[in-house]
Design a protein around this motif. Structure first.
Motif: not given
Length: 232
Positions: A182-193, A224-228
């Motif tokens: 959710e938090l990665g570069p293409d995650g749905m929450s990256s910008e809201p977070a 970096e964690v989980d490669g994301r």
């Protein structure tokens, strides 16, 4: 608005193209109120309506229902700023969640007037740029910030800011719980977070020394964690 273009209109400031009086240099908007007394000298407003009594006419007042004497910032929320619904100068309040060398982060707290129970932590945080030498508040301060909304490397932030401390030693807002997907570069929450306290659990360090990002140089003290997700 008379259908005759300004370039060929003998009377570009009044209806028709003949018999027009020259503009009054003391009343450039032609509303019958001299510029020195006009609360909106650039726009015709014969009634001089000013419902917040700040001496700025409603037609040219960025916040006609909130007094902003001498063109002071209008109150806004971090939610509106981060979602692109506010521009220019703004005033916001919140809790300082982190302080860095060139600025600090602030976030709306649950229970505050600005807090949105639907969005909750999403879009509730913002970075305030101060420069390395700029004055900064302390983590846990409840502050009010006046500044200019800007964008830096794709992130909406505020700069040219001043602040007042309204209270100290306040509890920080709870962290939003996210996955690295959710938090990665293409995650749905990256910008809201952006600018928000978040927590990710059960992750694996996949790069202990990633390449520096824009404007950075080694040592970055990042991993970096989980490669994301990169942790600063």
């Amino acid at each position: 608005g008379d259908g005759i273009g300004d370039a060929c209109d003998a009377c570009p400031l009044s209806m028709g193209d003949s018999g027009c009086a020259p503009p009054d240099p003391n009343d450039l908007d032609g509303d019958g109120v001299t510029d020195t007394m006009d609360n909106c000298p650039g726009l015709s407003n014969m009634d001089q309506s000013d419902r917040d009594n700040d001496m700025i006419g409603d037609l040219c007042d960025a916040c006609p229902d909130e007094s902003n004497l001498n063109g002071a910032s209008c109150s806004s929320t971090i939610y509106d700023i981060k979602q692109g619904n506010a521009t220019g100068a703004a005033r916001v309040s919140g809790i300082v969640t982190g302080v860095g060398g060139n600025g600090f982060f602030m976030q709306h707290e649950p229970g505050s007037a600005a807090y949105d129970d639907t969005l909750q932590w999403r879009y509730s945080g913002i970075f305030i740029f101060t420069s390395d030498a700029g004055e900064k508040p302390a983590q846990g301060d409840r502050i009010t910030v006046d500044g200019e909304i800007s964008e830096f490397f794709g992130q909406i932030q505020m700069n040219n800011a001043t602040f007042t401390v309204d209270a100290q030693g306040q509890a920080l807002p709870p962290a939003g719980s996210l996955t690295t997907a959710e938090l990665g570069p293409d995650g749905m929450s990256s910008e809201p977070a952006e600018g928000v306290l978040v927590e990710i659990q059960n992750v694996t360090v996949t790069n202990a020394d990633p390449d520096p990002g824009g404007g950075d140089s080694r040592p970055t003290n990042e991993f970096e964690v989980d490669g994301r997700v990169r942790v600063n």
